[in-house]
Scaffold this motif. Sequence first.
Motif, PDB file in Angstrom:
ATOM      1  N   GLN A 197       0.832  -1.209   0.000  1.00 12.83           N
ATOM      2  CA  GLN A 197       0.000   0.000   0.000  1.00 12.83           C
ATOM      3  C   GLN A 197       0.866   1.258   0.000  1.00 12.83           C
ATOM      4  O   GLN A 197       1.831   1.373   0.761  1.00 12.83           O
ATOM      5  CB  GLN A 197      -0.924   0.007   1.207  1.00 12.83           C
ATOM      6  CG  GLN A 197      -2.042   1.027   1.130  1.00 12.83           C
ATOM      7  CD  GLN A 197      -3.123   0.734   2.167  1.00 12.83           C
ATOM      8  OE1 GLN A 197      -2.827   0.369   3.297  1.00 12.83           O
ATOM      9  NE2 GLN A 197      -4.379   0.878   1.786  1.00 12.83           N
ATOM     10  N   GLY A 198       0.529   2.192  -0.877  1.00  6.59           N
ATOM     11  CA  GLY A 198       1.235   3.471  -0.929  1.00  6.59           C
ATOM     12  C   GLY A 198       2.432   3.501  -1.857  1.00  6.59           C
ATOM     13  O   GLY A 198       2.918   4.583  -2.212  1.00  6.59           O
ATOM     14  N   LEU A 199       2.935   2.355  -2.256  1.00  9.77           N
ATOM     15  CA  LEU A 199       4.111   2.332  -3.120  1.00  9.77           C
ATOM     16  C   LEU A 199       3.779   2.857  -4.513  1.00  9.77           C
ATOM     17  O   LEU A 199       4.599   3.539  -5.147  1.00  9.77           O
ATOM     18  CB  LEU A 199       4.683   0.912  -3.211  1.00  9.77           C
ATOM     19  CG  LEU A 199       5.164   0.281  -1.902  1.00  9.77           C
ATOM     20  CD1 LEU A 199       5.755  -1.108  -2.167  1.00  9.77           C
ATOM     21  CD2 LEU A 199       6.178   1.170  -1.199  1.00  9.77           C
ATOM     22  N   PHE A 200       2.597   2.536  -5.009  1.00 12.08           N
ATOM     23  CA  PHE A 200       2.180   3.002  -6.331  1.00 12.08           C
ATOM     24  C   PHE A 200       2.142   4.533  -6.373  1.00 12.08           C
ATOM     25  O   PHE A 200       2.591   5.156  -7.339  1.00 12.08           O
ATOM     26  CB  PHE A 200       0.808   2.417  -6.674  1.00 12.08           C
ATOM     27  CG  PHE A 200       0.291   2.804  -8.027  1.00 12.08           C
ATOM     28  CD1 PHE A 200       0.607   2.049  -9.146  1.00 12.08           C
ATOM     29  CD2 PHE A 200      -0.530   3.923  -8.183  1.00 12.08           C
ATOM     30  CE1 PHE A 200       0.122   2.402 -10.403  1.00 12.08           C
ATOM     31  CE2 PHE A 200      -1.012   4.278  -9.425  1.00 12.08           C
ATOM     32  CZ  PHE A 200      -0.689   3.519 -10.548  1.00 12.08           C
ATOM     33  N   ASP A 201       1.642   5.146  -5.309  1.00 11.97           N
ATOM     34  CA  ASP A 201       1.536   6.604  -5.266  1.00 11.97           C
ATOM     35  C   ASP A 201       2.905   7.268  -5.292  1.00 11.97           C
ATOM     36  O   ASP A 201       3.072   8.336  -5.883  1.00 11.97           O
ATOM     37  CB  ASP A 201       0.778   7.043  -4.010  1.00 11.97           C
ATOM     38  CG  ASP A 201      -0.666   6.566  -4.014  1.00 11.97           C
ATOM     39  OD1 ASP A 201      -1.217   6.379  -5.119  1.00 11.97           O
ATOM     40  OD2 ASP A 201      -1.231   6.358  -2.922  1.00 11.97           O
ATOM     41  N   GLU A 202       3.879   6.645  -4.642  1.00 10.38           N
ATOM     42  CA  GLU A 202       5.215   7.252  -4.585  1.00 10.38           C
ATOM     43  C   GLU A 202       6.061   6.948  -5.815  1.00 10.38           C
ATOM     44  O   GLU A 202       6.785   7.834  -6.304  1.00 10.38           O
ATOM     45  CB  GLU A 202       5.959   6.780  -3.333  1.00 10.38           C
ATOM     46  CG  GLU A 202       7.370   7.353  -3.235  1.00 10.38           C
ATOM     47  CD  GLU A 202       8.047   7.090  -1.904  1.00 10.38           C
ATOM     48  OE1 GLU A 202       9.269   7.366  -1.800  1.00 10.38           O
ATOM     49  OE2 GLU A 202       7.371   6.618  -0.968  1.00 10.38           O
ATOM     50  N   PHE A 203       5.975   5.720  -6.330  1.00 11.67           N
ATOM     51  CA  PHE A 203       6.928   5.307  -7.362  1.00 11.67           C
ATOM     52  C   PHE A 203       6.320   5.168  -8.760  1.00 11.67           C
ATOM     53  O   PHE A 203       7.054   5.011  -9.729  1.00 11.67           O
ATOM     54  CB  PHE A 203       7.590   3.987  -6.951  1.00 11.67           C
ATOM     55  CG  PHE A 203       8.341   4.078  -5.658  1.00 11.67           C
ATOM     56  CD1 PHE A 203       9.577   4.708  -5.594  1.00 11.67           C
ATOM     57  CD2 PHE A 203       7.799   3.558  -4.491  1.00 11.67           C
ATOM     58  CE1 PHE A 203      10.262   4.809  -4.393  1.00 11.67           C
ATOM     59  CE2 PHE A 203       8.486   3.644  -3.284  1.00 11.67           C
ATOM     60  CZ  PHE A 203       9.721   4.272  -3.239  1.00 11.67           C
ATOM     61  N   GLY A 204       5.002   5.196  -8.862  1.00 11.63           N
ATOM     62  CA  GLY A 204       4.369   5.182 -10.169  1.00 11.63           C
ATOM     63  C   GLY A 204       4.250   3.806 -10.789  1.00 11.63           C
ATOM     64  O   GLY A 204       4.780   2.815 -10.280  1.00 11.63           O
ATOM     65  N   ASP A 205       3.553   3.774 -11.935  1.00 13.27           N
ATOM     66  CA  ASP A 205       3.215   2.484 -12.533  1.00 13.27           C
ATOM     67  C   ASP A 205       4.339   1.853 -13.341  1.00 13.27           C
ATOM     68  O   ASP A 205       4.187   0.754 -13.851  1.00 13.27           O
ATOM     69  CB  ASP A 205       1.958   2.604 -13.397  1.00 13.27           C
ATOM     70  CG  ASP A 205       2.117   3.608 -14.528  1.00 13.27           C
ATOM     71  OD1 ASP A 205       3.227   4.157 -14.718  1.00 13.27           O
ATOM     72  OD2 ASP A 205       1.121   3.854 -15.233  1.00 13.27           O
ATOM     73  N   ASP A 206       5.484   2.536 -13.463  1.00 17.75           N
ATOM     74  CA  ASP A 206       6.617   1.893 -14.123  1.00 17.75           C
ATOM     75  C   ASP A 206       7.487   1.123 -13.145  1.00 17.75           C
ATOM     76  O   ASP A 206       8.343   0.336 -13.554  1.00 17.75           O
ATOM     77  CB  ASP A 206       7.470   2.910 -14.890  1.00 17.75           C
ATOM     78  CG  ASP A 206       8.018   4.015 -14.004  1.00 17.75           C
ATOM     79  OD1 ASP A 206       7.454   4.228 -12.905  1.00 17.75           O
ATOM     80  OD2 ASP A 206       9.000   4.668 -14.411  1.00 17.75           O
ATOM     81  N   ARG A 207       7.257   1.315 -11.822  1.00 14.50           N
ATOM     82  CA  ARG A 207       8.026   0.575 -10.819  1.00 14.50           C
ATOM     83  C   ARG A 207       7.135  -0.235  -9.880  1.00 14.50           C
ATOM     84  O   ARG A 207       7.646  -1.074  -9.131  1.00 14.50           O
ATOM     85  CB  ARG A 207       8.911   1.528 -10.006  1.00 14.50           C
ATOM     86  CG  ARG A 207      10.010   2.188 -10.844  1.00 14.50           C
ATOM     87  CD  ARG A 207      10.951   2.993  -9.997  1.00 14.50           C
ATOM     88  NE  ARG A 207      11.694   2.153  -9.080  1.00 14.50           N
ATOM     89  CZ  ARG A 207      12.317   2.615  -7.988  1.00 14.50           C
ATOM     90  NH1 ARG A 207      12.250   3.908  -7.675  1.00 14.50           N
ATOM     91  NH2 ARG A 207      12.981   1.792  -7.202  1.00 14.50           N
ATOM     92  N   VAL A 208       5.837   0.015  -9.881  1.00 11.91           N
ATOM     93  CA  VAL A 208       4.876  -0.780  -9.113  1.00 11.91           C
ATOM     94  C   VAL A 208       3.806  -1.201 -10.120  1.00 11.91           C
ATOM     95  O   VAL A 208       2.925  -0.427 -10.455  1.00 11.91           O
ATOM     96  CB  VAL A 208       4.276   0.017  -7.943  1.00 11.91           C
ATOM     97  CG1 VAL A 208       3.354  -0.867  -7.121  1.00 11.91           C
ATOM     98  CG2 VAL A 208       5.382   0.577  -7.054  1.00 11.91           C
ATOM     99  N   ILE A 209       3.892  -2.447 -10.566  1.00 13.27           N
ATOM    100  CA  ILE A 209       3.184  -2.865 -11.770  1.00 13.27           C
ATOM    101  C   ILE A 209       2.083  -3.863 -11.440  1.00 13.27           C
ATOM    102  O   ILE A 209       2.350  -4.962 -10.936  1.00 13.27           O
ATOM    103  CB  ILE A 209       4.183  -3.497 -12.769  1.00 13.27           C
ATOM    104  CG1 ILE A 209       5.326  -2.510 -13.072  1.00 13.27           C
ATOM    105  CG2 ILE A 209       3.482  -3.931 -14.044  1.00 13.27           C
ATOM    106  CD1 ILE A 209       6.524  -3.151 -13.745  1.00 13.27           C
ATOM    107  N   ASP A 210       0.851  -3.476 -11.716  1.00 12.96           N
ATOM    108  CA  ASP A 210      -0.267  -4.411 -11.616  1.00 12.96           C
ATOM    109  C   ASP A 210      -0.239  -5.341 -12.827  1.00 12.96           C
ATOM    110  O   ASP A 210      -0.177  -4.884 -13.971  1.00 12.96           O
ATOM    111  CB  ASP A 210      -1.598  -3.658 -11.581  1.00 12.96           C
ATOM    112  CG  ASP A 210      -1.909  -3.075 -10.215  1.00 12.96           C
ATOM    113  OD1 ASP A 210      -1.647  -3.760  -9.210  1.00 12.96           O
ATOM    114  OD2 ASP A 210      -2.408  -1.935 -10.146  1.00 12.96           O
ATOM    115  N   THR A 211      -0.302  -6.632 -12.572  1.00 14.40           N
ATOM    116  CA  THR A 211      -0.189  -7.622 -13.639  1.00 14.40           C
ATOM    117  C   THR A 211      -1.505  -8.367 -13.845  1.00 14.40           C
ATOM    118  O   THR A 211      -2.380  -8.352 -12.978  1.00 14.40           O
ATOM    119  CB  THR A 211       0.891  -8.663 -13.291  1.00 14.40           C
ATOM    120  OG1 THR A 211       0.422  -9.446 -12.176  1.00 14.40           O
ATOM    121  CG2 THR A 211       2.218  -8.001 -12.933  1.00 14.40           C
ATOM    122  N   PRO A 212      -1.642  -9.051 -14.966  1.00 10.69           N
ATOM    123  CA  PRO A 212      -2.768  -9.981 -15.108  1.00 10.69           C
ATOM    124  C   PRO A 212      -2.660 -11.123 -14.093  1.00 10.69           C
ATOM    125  O   PRO A 212      -1.610 -11.357 -13.499  1.00 10.69           O
ATOM    126  CB  PRO A 212      -2.609 -10.505 -16.545  1.00 10.69           C
ATOM    127  CG  PRO A 212      -1.728  -9.526 -17.231  1.00 10.69           C
ATOM    128  CD  PRO A 212      -0.823  -8.969 -16.180  1.00 10.69           C
TER     129      PRO A 212
END
Length: 324
Positions: free
Chosen positions: A42-57
């Motif tokens: 939680q919160g990593l996506f907000d800080e590092f963005g979708d190029d470093r915190v990647i939601d996958t299929p």
Amino acid sequence: MPQMNMVQAINDALRHEMRRDQRVVVLGEDVGKVGGVFRVTQGLFDEFGDDRVIDTPLSEGGIIGTAIGMALYGLVPVPEIQFSDFIFPAYDQIVSELAKYRYRSGGEYPAKLVIRTPTGGGIRGGHYHSQSPEAQFIHVAGLKVVCPSNPADAKGLLLASIRDPDPVLFFEPKRIYRAAKGEVPEGDFTVPLGKASVVRKGQNVTIVVWGAMLYEALEAANQAAAQGIDCEVIDLRTLWPLDIETIITSVKKTGRVVVVHEAPKSCGLGGEIVALINEKAFLHLEAPPKRVTGFDTPFPYTLEMEYLPLSHRILPAIIETARY
């Protein structure tokens, strides 16, 4: 030092390492905007963005295959498998590819990554969300296997795992994600891989344990103390490479050993530990080593607490071993 539970400590470790090393990326099902099913990311996506915190299929083989490719090109991926029970679609990628790259390339391609995954029972998850598959990876040369039991170790071991040159399976006992709390050092803090911890010193019986069952072993040890049996409790922390020296030192002192783990008994890590004790400390044994484990059955739902090696099953094994 701040008080944290295991979820917070693991999140802190990931955040620290992602700030320190731009190569570190996180990927997996729901790890981004949602923060993971247990909110560990939680919160990593907000800080590092979708190029470093990647939601996958929803594709474990795809997650691990992608992470291996990233690692071969110099990134340091930390993929998450949402439950360790679902790691098996990626098993071929892990054992046939990931575990062998460093060896077969003569060290040129180390494929450095950490696979995080919640493991074990105790949350009424049934047989698809409660298994402990660690032994199936310990059997594979080229992999390291880690299982912390408390927040400080969770942070320190995860940071050490991310920096290790070898691929690491990082099993997180979900039963104690929020139940285990304690002080966690701030900033950069590592716990060396391959080193067990003597959590409780004792003279009569050695108990070897890891993960969530540490607390059951400590409870059983306290109950045994009321009967005059002084137990030494060893938390492995790193399951492979195994700190056999710490175990043997303890067994030479106590002459008796009980090994506890959630996984089924047959071909579990407990059997390997007993074999090593017999090889290295046979003449010091005063009683046959005992194992208190899960059963050789599918993980049950309604009988979950009968399946798990809780303190009420550990205590009789301690007493029988001590009085042999």
